[in-house]
Every structure is written in C-alpha cells, then in structure tokens.
Design a protein around this motif. Sequence first.
Motif, mmCIF file in Angstrom:
data_model
loop_
_atom_site.group_PDB
_atom_site.id
_atom_site.type_symbol
_atom_site.label_atom_id
_atom_site.label_comp_id
_atom_site.label_asym_id
_atom_site.label_seq_id
_atom_site.Cartn_x
_atom_site.Cartn_y
_atom_site.Cartn_z
ATOM 1 N N ILE A 196 81.130 -48.542 22.543
ATOM 2 C CA ILE A 196 80.981 -48.538 21.172
ATOM 3 C C ILE A 196 80.386 -46.573 21.547
ATOM 4 N N PHE A 197 82.033 -45.365 21.727
ATOM 5 C CA PHE A 197 81.292 -44.671 21.615
ATOM 6 C C PHE A 197 80.673 -43.732 20.830
ATOM 7 N N GLN A 198 79.066 -44.032 20.322
ATOM 8 C CA GLN A 198 78.602 -43.448 19.180
ATOM 9 C C GLN A 198 77.997 -41.680 19.685
ATOM 10 N N SER A 199 79.494 -41.193 19.150
ATOM 11 C CA SER A 199 79.524 -39.389 19.467
ATOM 12 C C SER A 199 79.834 -38.901 18.583
ATOM 13 N N ALA A 200 79.598 -38.309 17.444
ATOM 14 C CA ALA A 200 80.038 -37.275 16.751
ATOM 15 C C ALA A 200 81.118 -36.476 17.233
ATOM 16 N N THR A 201 80.667 -36.131 18.784
ATOM 17 C CA THR A 201 81.531 -34.843 19.165
ATOM 18 C C THR A 201 82.082 -34.755 20.667
ATOM 19 N N PHE A 202 82.972 -34.297 21.058
ATOM 20 C CA PHE A 202 83.283 -34.165 22.746
ATOM 21 C C PHE A 202 83.589 -33.174 23.402
ATOM 22 N N ARG A 203 82.341 -33.347 24.185
ATOM 23 C CA ARG A 203 82.808 -32.204 25.248
ATOM 24 C C ARG A 203 84.127 -31.175 25.443
ATOM 25 N N HIS A 204 84.275 -30.575 24.937
ATOM 26 C CA HIS A 204 85.552 -29.620 25.747
ATOM 27 C C HIS A 204 84.914 -28.354 27.701
ATOM 28 N N LYS A 205 86.151 -28.722 27.939
ATOM 29 C CA LYS A 205 86.283 -28.688 29.896
ATOM 30 C C LYS A 205 85.757 -26.716 29.086
ATOM 31 N N GLY A 206 86.473 -26.223 28.804
ATOM 32 C CA GLY A 206 87.286 -24.325 28.428
ATOM 33 C C GLY A 206 87.797 -24.370 27.252
ATOM 34 N N LEU A 207 87.958 -23.381 27.243
ATOM 35 C CA LEU A 207 88.690 -23.232 26.235
ATOM 36 C C LEU A 207 90.193 -23.775 25.858
ATOM 37 N N GLY A 208 90.618 -24.372 24.704
ATOM 38 C CA GLY A 208 91.823 -24.949 25.008
ATOM 39 C C GLY A 208 92.052 -26.281 25.279
ATOM 40 N N GLY A 214 83.323 -45.770 11.297
ATOM 41 C CA GLY A 214 82.047 -45.494 12.468
ATOM 42 C C GLY A 214 82.357 -46.623 13.270
ATOM 43 N N PRO A 215 82.195 -46.328 14.788
ATOM 44 C CA PRO A 215 82.678 -46.408 16.113
ATOM 45 C C PRO A 215 81.712 -47.800 15.751
ATOM 46 N N GLN A 216 80.995 -48.294 15.541
ATOM 47 C CA GLN A 216 79.967 -49.553 15.614
ATOM 48 C C GLN A 216 80.881 -50.976 15.193
ATOM 49 N N ASP A 217 81.355 -50.638 13.401
ATOM 50 C CA ASP A 217 82.026 -50.809 12.626
ATOM 51 C C ASP A 217 83.954 -51.665 13.031
ATOM 52 N N CYS A 218 83.769 -50.786 13.394
ATOM 53 C CA CYS A 218 85.526 -50.117 14.773
ATOM 54 C C CYS A 218 85.158 -51.538 16.052
ATOM 55 N N TRP A 219 83.714 -51.450 16.453
ATOM 56 C CA TRP A 219 83.673 -53.023 17.612
ATOM 57 C C TRP A 219 83.223 -54.085 17.151
ATOM 58 N N LEU A 220 82.852 -54.082 15.799
ATOM 59 C CA LEU A 220 82.737 -55.395 15.598
ATOM 60 C C LEU A 220 84.176 -55.853 14.793
ATOM 61 N N LEU A 221 85.269 -54.874 14.521
ATOM 62 C CA LEU A 221 86.565 -55.644 13.990
ATOM 63 C C LEU A 221 87.482 -56.064 15.274
ATOM 64 N N ILE A 222 87.357 -54.493 16.713
ATOM 65 C CA ILE A 222 87.320 -55.273 17.467
ATOM 66 C C ILE A 222 87.450 -56.756 18.410
ATOM 67 N N ARG A 223 86.280 -56.671 18.088
ATOM 68 C CA ARG A 223 85.794 -58.267 18.558
ATOM 69 C C ARG A 223 86.721 -59.409 17.386
ATOM 70 N N GLY A 224 85.856 -59.265 16.067
ATOM 71 C CA GLY A 224 86.474 -60.246 15.571
ATOM 72 C C GLY A 224 88.392 -59.713 15.311
#
Length: 393
Positions: A40-52, A246-256
Amino acid sequence: MKNFSNYDCYDRKEGLAFESKCVHGALGCEPLTGSVSFPIFQSATFRHKGLGESTGFDYARLQNPTRQELERTMAILECGTEGFAFSSGQAANMAVFSLLKPGDQVILSDDIYGGTYRLGADTFHTYGITFTYVDMTDTQNIKDAITEHTKMLFVETPTNPMMKVINIREVVAIAKEINAITVVDNTFLTPYFQKPLTLGADIVVHSGTKFLSGHNDTLAGLVVTNRDDLAEQLRLEIKTHGSCLGPQDCWLLIRGIKTLALRMKQHNANGIKVAEWLRTQKKVKNVNYIGFPDHPGYEVNRSQATGSGSMISFNVDSFETVKKILSGVDLVIFAESLGGTETLITYPRTQTHESIPEEIRQKIGITDTLLRLSVGIEDADDIIRDLDRALNA
Ligand SMILES: Cc1ncc(COP(=O)(O)O)c(C=O)c1O
C-alpha cells in the motif's frame, strides 16, 4: 513469467488461465523490493529528482503504484487496455456519464440499479442530458428510442433486481450503426463469467464493492475500456474529479481479486441450489434466476456468459411473509449490498431501488413482495436451512 524490475512494463499474463491472472495481477510482486503482497503506497505525492524528472508517479490523484496495479489487473481480466479505479461504483458511473455533453441522449435498461437511475434523473438530467429507459430484452425497444442525439447505450445484464438478460452483441450492433458507445455494468457476473469488451462493448463498469472485492468490507468502482480515445477522457476525468480509489482500498481489491475465480465458482453452485430450493416453496410465487433453463434469457446468457452467478430475486405470497423473512433470518443477513462472502437479503422497494418512482417500480415488478438474495459462499445447506426457518417456522 518475466521478472520485471521497474513499473514501466508489466505482464498481461497472455496464455495463463483466468484463475492465474487473478492471483498474479499485472506486476504481481512489487518490482523494486520483491514484496509478494503488493504494498500500500500511502503517499499523496512523489519526489522529483530534478526539474522535468519523474519516477512515473507525481501526485496520487493522477496515479499511485497500488492503484496502478489494481487498474492494470482489471484491464487484464476484462480484456481491455486501460482500467480506472474509483471511490465507488457510483463514482465510476459518474465518470462514464461525464463522457456525455449537454443535448446528448443515453438509452438505459428500465430495470437498473436505483443509484444509476438517480444519477440520470437527479444529476445529469439537470446538465441537459436525456436518459431514456426501455426494456432492453427486446432490442426493437432500443431502436424505437434512438434519436439523432443518442450517444450511449447503457446495459446491465443481468438486470438489477429482476434478473433480465440483455443481448450484449445485439446492443453493440445497434450502437455501432449510430456511432454510439456501449457501456456494460458487469457487477453481477464479473469477468469470471462475462467479458463484455470481447463482445464488442466499449466500456465495462463495476461496483467493485461487490464480487470483485468480495468481502463486504470496502467501497470501490472500476471502469475498463479498450478504446484509447475513451481512456484519455476517463484519465482526465479521474484526475479532475478526484474520484479515485485510495491506496488501502486498492489493496483490498487486489487481495479480493486473487480469490475471485474460486469465489465465483462457489457463488454459482450455491446460487443454483438456493434458487432451486426457493422454487419448491409454497409461499414463494416466482423465482428470477438466470441459471434456470426456463428463464426467458437463459439461452442468451449462455451465448455471452459462462455462468449464472448467485443473484436471485423472488416474490413471496404477501408483505407479511416479507416481514417474517427479514426479521427471521439469522445466518442470512438482511443488509443492502451483494457479492460478498456472506449471503445478504435485500428489500429492493425501500432499499436499492427506492429512488425509482413508484409507477416505474410497479411496471418493472419491484413490488412490496419482492426480495433479492445475494447468495454467499457459506455451505448451501446452511443457507437453505436458515431461509427455511425464516420462511416456514
Ligand atoms: C449493478 C450496480 N451498479 C452500480 C452500483 C453502485 O455501486 P456502489 O454502491 O459501489 O457505489 C451498484 C450498487 O449496489 C450496483 O448494484
């Protein structure tokens, strides 16, 4: 099976049986750590290494790795190219109807989930979109309802709650003639039994709350298409509306979904047993189940699906009997939903189909003596014993 080390490429599991596709999903294991249970990737945002520069994930409303795994898995199972995971089946339908423009017309089956009806009658109607409901079991009714504004044919098969069967291939043929989109709500049969995109439909929609997640523990909606133009519009909608799962519910679906095939087999076997037993009961007046060879839609269903599922509706002799059953069941649960491991009994008139005007309910057959059963995966004899006690004690 290939061993991928990044998120870009995944395996569509071509050549594997449906059961194996359910278990192994798209990437299956998480590629960077090898985690067998997709995290479950419980993150709202993801880090950029650099512009673009991007890892492929920027902001979770646009995409999240857990959601992506679920969406790709659903695309694989429905034989589509792209999937989209929404916060509920209603949100999924909302996105589908958002493909329309003011002035457009959509033709739907008259017997349809009450929430879908409400989306048309209360929401999209006010944006200038016309919703026309017809008995789609006779495709002539669709042809008669077509206008120059018809842009979408929306099908539930089997229908909810009367269990009518609609011929998907015939609807698709009509839609293609007028350049309209065919949408199929595949909630009741799931891709285990029915794959509408392989029959020519453009979009499949699901309440993932039901058989896909399968445990009565989460709300979800899924949309799958095989058309790039529609996928592009749907991607923009999910990004703009923010109606993603949301990611937690996505995980429940993947498992189901891993146990979807097993569960559907058991649902189907139990559905047949319970439907047959109901038919033998004096207080039961009629049973609507598409697995009965004398059901009017039996042959059509067999031509487009490989099973009949576990959804049953039936009429009893009086409203008194309805009340007796609903307060008398114990193992069977009186609750509003379907498709989970537990057997649920529902009263459509005041629950799932309350939003439908009384005169339409009467016309379709949603009367005060109609009950709907979603047969679970308990032992069929236990389910029957419980119903027998509630009905006949
Ligand atoms: C056939 C069908 N489609 C769509 C929906 C809406 O799904 P949800 O309750 O997940 O919003 C339902 C809900 O019961 C349904 O039965």
